[in-house]
Design a protein around this motif. Sequence first.
Motif, PDB file in Angstrom:
ATOM      1  N   SER A   1       0.893  -1.160   0.000  1.00 45.11           N
ATOM      2  CA  SER A   1       0.000   0.000   0.000  1.00 45.11           C
ATOM      3  C   SER A   1       0.931   1.209   0.000  1.00 45.11           C
ATOM      4  O   SER A   1       2.095   1.095  -0.418  1.00 45.11           O
ATOM      5  CB  SER A   1      -0.945  -0.024   1.200  1.00 45.11           C
ATOM      6  OG  SER A   1      -1.859   1.052   1.133  1.00 45.11           O
TER       7      SER A   1
ATOM      8  N   GLU B   1       5.073   9.233  -2.347  1.00 46.81           N
ATOM      9  CA  GLU B   1       4.700   8.021  -1.609  1.00 46.81           C
ATOM     10  C   GLU B   1       5.732   7.585  -0.587  1.00 46.81           C
ATOM     11  O   GLU B   1       6.906   7.371  -0.913  1.00 46.81           O
ATOM     12  CB  GLU B   1       4.470   6.851  -2.584  1.00 46.81           C
ATOM     13  CG  GLU B   1       4.039   5.577  -1.842  1.00 46.81           C
ATOM     14  CD  GLU B   1       3.865   4.356  -2.733  1.00 46.81           C
ATOM     15  OE1 GLU B   1       4.299   4.386  -3.900  1.00 46.81           O
ATOM     16  OE2 GLU B   1       3.306   3.362  -2.227  1.00 46.81           O
TER      17      GLU B   1
ATOM     18  N   GLN C   1       6.391   4.336   1.227  1.00 52.38           N
ATOM     19  CA  GLN C   1       5.966   2.971   0.909  1.00 52.38           C
ATOM     20  C   GLN C   1       5.502   2.209   2.144  1.00 52.38           C
ATOM     21  O   GLN C   1       6.126   2.270   3.218  1.00 52.38           O
ATOM     22  CB  GLN C   1       7.142   2.223   0.247  1.00 52.38           C
ATOM     23  CG  GLN C   1       6.890   0.776  -0.084  1.00 52.38           C
ATOM     24  CD  GLN C   1       5.893   0.570  -1.226  1.00 52.38           C
ATOM     25  OE1 GLN C   1       4.717   0.949  -1.131  1.00 52.38           O
ATOM     26  NE2 GLN C   1       6.351  -0.044  -2.295  1.00 52.38           N
TER      27      GLN C   1
ATOM     28  N   GLN D   1      -3.107   4.029  -0.704  1.00 55.15           N
ATOM     29  CA  GLN D   1      -3.070   3.255  -1.948  1.00 55.15           C
ATOM     30  C   GLN D   1      -3.746   1.889  -1.857  1.00 55.15           C
ATOM     31  O   GLN D   1      -3.535   1.139  -0.905  1.00 55.15           O
ATOM     32  CB  GLN D   1      -1.595   3.052  -2.345  1.00 55.15           C
ATOM     33  CG  GLN D   1      -1.393   2.342  -3.668  1.00 55.15           C
ATOM     34  CD  GLN D   1       0.080   2.087  -3.957  1.00 55.15           C
ATOM     35  OE1 GLN D   1       0.839   1.709  -3.063  1.00 55.15           O
ATOM     36  NE2 GLN D   1       0.482   2.296  -5.185  1.00 55.15           N
TER      37      GLN D   1
END
Length: 252
Positions: free
Chosen positions: A126, A135, A137, A234
């Motif tokens: 995600s 992002e 991670q 995500q």
Amino acid sequence: MKIVFKIGLLTLLALPCNAQQKVDAEPTKPEETEIWQPKPKVVTVNPETGIPSDAIILFDGTNFDEWISAVDSTKVQWDLNEDGSMTVKNKAGDIQTKRNFGNVQLHIEWRSSPENTGTNQSKSNSGIFLQNRYEVQVLDNNDNDTYVNGQVGSIYKQSIPLAKASSKTGDWNTYDIIYHQPEFDSEGNKTKSGNITVIHNGVLIQDYYEIKGTTEYIGWPKNRSHGQAPLKLQDHGDNSKVSYRNIWLREL
Ligand code: MG
């Protein structure tokens, strides 16, 4: 005579410098280096939840009121669990906050799934996208290697984390993130890079990292001008089963 005149002129020119030196003179009393105003605002922390009094609570386990689908701005389809967490619903798409944010201190907790048997980038993948673009991670790298600039705690494909501080698979992790957004001029040129600091389970893993641009899967970082933007979580689309809980931030 000429030399004497020049020395005299130099002495005159040096006078303002001497005056400045007087201003910068070493203080002789402790009071001369004390500042009393303005007073920092008072923030108290709830002893039960650990949440600061000036935080915006984005998810407390009861509803998705602060969130929408990042795909079509409709209602969030992810699962709301009885234990006060939410779980990514496979292929339902990313979700994002309704509000836009700039510089923030973000607290978020996440958990990988013991049921996830994927490998490499497909094991509980995600991610937390600051301003929809950058992002941090989220990945289960316990007994699961991947490229290190894409492992858990990386700034995806930009910055390898300083350490892997993951909890056991299935246990909760905390990310405390301090983020400063990039700055752009009126013509859209980046004038100052954004930066990210990440503390994973109490361990510093990103130390004021200067972001190079968007965190792309393919290609190099991009630097299109932007202002405040949502926080995004995500759905990697491979049945990650990652869960989140206790999400709050402070605007800086
Ligand atoms: Mg990811």
